[in-house]
Design an enzyme around this catalytic site. Structure first.
Site, PDB file in Angstrom:
ATOM      1  N   HIS A 220       0.822  -1.209   0.000  1.00  0.00           N
ATOM      2  CA  HIS A 220       0.000   0.000   0.000  1.00  0.00           C
ATOM      3  C   HIS A 220       0.858   1.261   0.000  1.00  0.00           C
ATOM      4  O   HIS A 220       0.533   2.236  -0.672  1.00  0.00           O
ATOM      5  CB  HIS A 220      -0.925  -0.010   1.225  1.00  0.00           C
ATOM      6  CG  HIS A 220      -1.856   1.157   1.289  1.00  0.00           C
ATOM      7  ND1 HIS A 220      -3.117   1.135   0.738  1.00  0.00           N
ATOM      8  CD2 HIS A 220      -1.711   2.381   1.841  1.00  0.00           C
ATOM      9  CE1 HIS A 220      -3.704   2.296   0.948  1.00  0.00           C
ATOM     10  NE2 HIS A 220      -2.876   3.069   1.621  1.00  0.00           N
ATOM     11  N   HIS A 283     -10.067   2.670  -1.470  1.00  0.00           N
ATOM     12  CA  HIS A 283     -10.265   2.206  -0.093  1.00  0.00           C
ATOM     13  C   HIS A 283     -11.123   0.946  -0.157  1.00  0.00           C
ATOM     14  O   HIS A 283     -12.248   0.907   0.349  1.00  0.00           O
ATOM     15  CB  HIS A 283     -10.928   3.305   0.750  1.00  0.00           C
ATOM     16  CG  HIS A 283     -10.232   3.529   2.053  1.00  0.00           C
ATOM     17  ND1 HIS A 283     -10.887   3.725   3.248  1.00  0.00           N
ATOM     18  CD2 HIS A 283      -8.922   3.580   2.358  1.00  0.00           C
ATOM     19  CE1 HIS A 283     -10.016   3.905   4.219  1.00  0.00           C
ATOM     20  NE2 HIS A 283      -8.816   3.822   3.705  1.00  0.00           N
TER      21      HIS A 283
END
Length: 948
Positions: A220, A283
């Site tokens: 990430h 997300h």
């Protein structure tokens, strides 16, 4: 003293939330409940009397016209009713509580604490099992909520933290070392590099040091797959991002690109005095397990990306694109551990809308797609653009001695291990295992923080700023201090509650926080501004000159890491990739003699139908700068192609944004899928009045496996397509984001999402008043099709409606399409075009129907006049082909000559005319009528699926 207040609709007032709940229960295919009520519950603790609490209830908690309240009078139920009282879990942020405490203080009421809940009352005959299903499918999410019982403690005491330094023993054997790596989400090569580093230091690692490395080296945060060394088709690709997308931007070398791939968002010039920036984030995993909170904090995070770009930008608009499983999926088909797509859809929509609406940023562009493979792993893309003075477009550099100032919300346990959670595949256990990984958002805190930051920027009180996002302080401070070093005192970090360890404080991803580098002489003024806006700000350390990351907790040294190792010690991934296009059964079915039903079916498909139900719940007018909004036409309910805002209200200059996405093509060819997404994003901008002159692109890759060779090969092909089309169109990429391992595991079975690439196009319009909408305007006008139609129905909506995929996905001929785009943009700029709509999903048939019912006018066209390559001999293929680089254009007869002169050698033809008959009449190749449909019927088919 503890008080409870129940707030409910007054007598005679419809309980709308109760009615919505009953409808949701019906959607669950459950029988038994026949009525539903929803009551807001508040608990208060403090040395206060009843008159004060009644004043608070009357003036802050209820609408005196539509609501009533009761103090310490819990609702009594008869035996024919069942109830569930839902409250937030201990330690979970509830933004309403903070707002209540402030409202009470404004009223002169000193509260010690507040809690909120919601009481659901259901009437009817049903058993405990039905109530359990309703509770867990609709009333609460166990990650953040629980059902209150008589034994529940409303105001519990938070545990105290007793410091103990936790050193980690490094196993001597490789197997044990790799097992330790799994605990800290470090790969075998990474944990070996860590072990070597500490062996050279001659000491054990401390837990927070390993946590810092795990966060900073996570997929990430560092995007290590894109930066890997690939062996692919006999060649070595060293860093896929630099070799493709970033390389194209560097070769284009556009002077109006002010900051690309180095900051929280990409920045381009707006008018010489101002710059604009744009970032789109994902997300996905948080939204899968807690849809409302995951989506809300996704938007909150990307708004902070803009706030943390350069020396800070003011947010001017939001975008969003969602990918879900199909809303009508049977509950019996739902994978264990997954939330139903409809629940995810509604929760995500509410989270993004609530956050954007409350913070006062308009949501102006986006899209929604559906595919069964997104069940269990939805995709939630959130984007934000901002504007800043040109001098603030690039960040400064802090100096040793500058203070590390933490501003905004307090730090809690929410979001701990969020980036490592987001970097792994989901499973049927993810909901149980992610209690602390999902952040909770508070848009009011972010709004106040935004105002404080922008004031501080104008007074030049800080020299650098970044948001606290993935990885928490470990990433924010760690990245800012890479070239200098940083010293942080963790016990100075303001906490939401006691009991957090030094490690939890450091890696928490609690929302609404920014880190600023502030010269010491500016701290006093910065704190004054923050107090004026009601924002908390604290100096938690300082930047140093030793290029080390050192952390202290109450004078105890708990971290001593070399910045060189933190940022340069991660071993590069070495991956193998291969790729071949899919071989699907070729569709074999006869062409229907009439296509009315096929058109209505396509208009009513989940991916093609109206998204008005979602769009209407966003505020796209706030800030008063919106020129072209998401819905256009006679009744403002037609699907606009792109949106435009005018961020400097005294100027005609505008910012235009559009997007492109169609994962169905990835089932055939990843290169063509990516090419089509770019072409669609650009087409949307051109159709609304934009041009290629100052147009930038953003990429958002959402992929399945980050290790499987075919998946990685598809990733390489898609990235190569991005580079090729960027160079061909002269449209540089300025920012991007990838989200990998979007898979859902149930036992041994893994369901991967379709490879999905979102492309956002972001450009400058010199005159926003020359915008064009897609709705038909006037009977008697000429209808053109611009661009060539080919037999390209692979991955099309039409083939999908027949149960096929096909093999010939649409390609892009950039040599002809760039000229087409330049010429069409010039025609629109000269005012020759009355309406324009791009052809994408559903092809010509769907696009023409949308133009007709958006304008309330009919059309008569002849498919034999369609510009094509000579390969199409079927009416249905002509009508529903999804070839790229095509438009339907409406022109006044007076402008025909001028329009055709500007378009030059572009493939186009007059295919029909606008009529006042309010029906769609389409003649086939043989001269017969293949569609004769009222626009009212078409519109109803298009709007029906999401009329929720």
């Amino acid at each position: 003293m503890i008080y409870r207040i129940d707030v409910m609709p007054a007598a005679g007032v419809t309980d709308r939330r109760g009615a919505a709940l009953l409808k949701d229960i019906t959607d669950l295919n459950l029988t038994g409940p026949t009525s539903a009520r929803v009551i807001e519950v508040y608990w208060f603790k403090g040395e206060i009397d009843r008159p004060a609490i009644e004043k608070l209830a009357r003036e802050a908690l209820t609408d005196p016209v539509t609501e009533i309240f009761r103090v310490n009078e819990p609702t009594e139920l008869t035996t024919s009713f069942r109830s569930v009282l839902v409250a937030h879990n201990p330690g979970v942020t509830d933004p309403i509580e903070e707002t209540i405490l402030k409202a009470a203080a404004d009223l002169g009421i000193a509260l010690e604490a507040a809690r909120t809940g919601r009481l659901y009352i259901l009437g009817g005959r049903f058993n405990d099992e039905t109530l359990k299903v309703i509770t867990h499918q609709r009333l609460l999410n166990p990650i953040v909520q629980h059902a209150v019982t008589p034994d529940s403690i409303v105001f519990g005491e938070n545990p105290k933290y007793h410091f103990k330094l936790r050193e980690i023993d490094l196993p001597s054997g490789d197997v044990g070392l790799c097992d330790l790596g799994k605990i800290f989400c470090l790969s075998p090569d990474e944990i070996r590099a860590v072990a070597k580093y500490y062996d050279n230091l001659g000491r054990k690692p401390i837990d927070v040091e390993l946590e810092t490395l795990a966060q900073s080296w996570s997929e990430h945060c560092v995007h290590k797959t894109f930066k890997a060394k690939f062996e692919f088709e006999g060649q070595t690709i060293d860093n896929l991002l630099k070799s493709t997308i970033a390389r194209a931007t560097k070769l284009l070398d556009k002077p109006w690109c002010l900051s690309v791939f180095v900051d929280n968002s990409g920045v381009i010039d707006f008018d010489g005095e101002n710059a604009v920036c744009f970032k789109v984030e994902t997300h996905n995993h948080p939204s899968a397990v807690e849809p409302y909170g995951g989506a809300a904090t996704g938007l909150g995070g990307v708004i902070r990306d803009v706030l943390g770009t350069g020396l800070s930008a003011r947010p001017i608009f939001n975008t969003d694109v969602f990918c879900f499983g199909e809303p009508d999926m049977k509950y019996s088909d739902l994978p264990p551990g997954a939330l139903h797509p409809k629940r995810v859809f509604k929760g995500v929509r509410a989270g993004v809308a609530d956050y954007g609406n409350r913070i006062g940023v308009p949501t102006i562009n986006g899209g929604i797609l559906f595919d069964p493979r997104y069940t269990g792993n939805p995709l939630v893309y959130c984007g934000t653009a901002g504007i800043m003075p040109a001098w603030a477009a690039k960040p400064g550099e802090q100096s040793p001695g500058d203070l590390i100032v933490l501003m905004g919300g307090r730090t809690g346990r929410d979001g701990i291990h969020g980036v490592t959670f987001s970097s792994e595949a989901l499973s049927d256990k993810s909901t149980e295992q992610s209690f602390s990984s999902v952040q909770i958002g508070n848009p009011i805190v972010e709004k106040r923080m935004t105002e404080a930051v922008l004031q501080a920027r104008e007074e030049k009180l800080f020299v650098r700023i970044t948001d606290v996002g993935g990885g928490g302080l470990s990433s924010a401070v760690g990245e800012m201090g890479e070239n200098t070093g940083a010293r942080v005192f963790l016990d100075r970090v303001p906490l939401k509650y006691s009991g957090l360890s030094y490690s939890e404080i450091w890696i928490s991803e609690s929302q609404e926080r920014m880190v600023l580098a502030v010269p010491p002489e500016n701290l006093k003024r910065l704190l004054e501004i923050c107090r004026g806006e009601g924002v908390e700000a604290t100096a938690i350390g300082e930047f140093t000159g030793d290029k080390k990351l050192t952390l202290y907790y109450k004078d105890h040294l708990v971290c001593d890491l070399s910045m060189e190792f933190l940022h340069g010690g991660r071993p590069q991934l070495k991956l193998k990739a291969s790729y071949k296009t899919s071989g699907n059964p070729e569709p074999t079915f006869p062409c229907p003699s009439r296509l009315d039903d096929d058109l209505l079916k396509l208009l009513g498909r989940w991916n093609t139908c109206s998204k008005e139900w979602v769009i209407r719940q966003y505020d796209h007018e706030v800030q008063g700068a919106s020129v072209l909004k998401p819905l256009v036409g006679a009744k403002s309910d037609g699907p606009g192609d792109a949106s435009i805002v005018r961020p400097v209200l005294g100027s005609k200059r505008g910012v235009i944004v559009g997007c492109g996405i169609n994962p169905a093509y990835s089932d055939i060819d990843a290169y063509k899928m990516a090419s089509s997404a770019i072409d669609e994003a650009i087409r949307n901008v051109i159709a609304a009045g934009g041009s290629l002159d100052q147009l930038a692109l953003l990429d958002n890759f959402c992929w399945g496996s980050a290790t499987e060779e075919q998946s990685l090969g598809a990733l390489i092909k898609a990235a190569q397509a991005c580079a090729d089309l960027s160079l061909a169109y002269g449209t540089p990429f300025i920012s991007g984001k990838d989200s990998l391992n979007n898979q859902f595991r149930v036992g041994e079975k893994i369901v991967s999402i379709p490879h999905t690439l979102l492309i956002s196009a972001f450009g400058i319009m010199p005159d926003a008043e020359k915008a064009v909408t897609m709705d038909l305007k006037k009977a008697g006008d000429i209808i053109y099709v611009v661009g060539e139609t080919k037999t390209e129905l692979g991955g099309s909506a039409y083939f999908a409606s027949k149960g096929f995929i096909g093999n010939n996905a649409p390609g892009v001929d950039t040599a002809t399409s760039k000229s087409l785009y330049d010429r069409l943009a010039a025609a629109i700029e000269k005012g020759l075009v009355r309406s324009c709509h791009d052809l994408s999903e559903g092809g010509f048939g769907v696009a023409l129907a949308e133009m007709a019912f958006a304008g309330g006018l009919g059309a008569r066209v002849n498919l034999s006049r369609m510009p094509q390559d000579g390969s199409l001999h079927r009416d249905d293929y002509l009508l529903f082909s999804e070839s790229n680089s095509r438009f339907i254009v409406e022109i006044s007869p007076d402008h025909q000559r001028d329009f055709e002169m500007i378009m030059g050698s572009t493939r186009l033809n007059i295919i029909g005319e606008v009529t006042g008959a309010e029906n769609l009449m389409i003649e086939g190749l043989g001269g017969g009528i293949v569609i004769d449909q009222s626009i009212e019927t078409s519109k109803e088919a298009w709007q029906r699926p999401l009329k929720w």
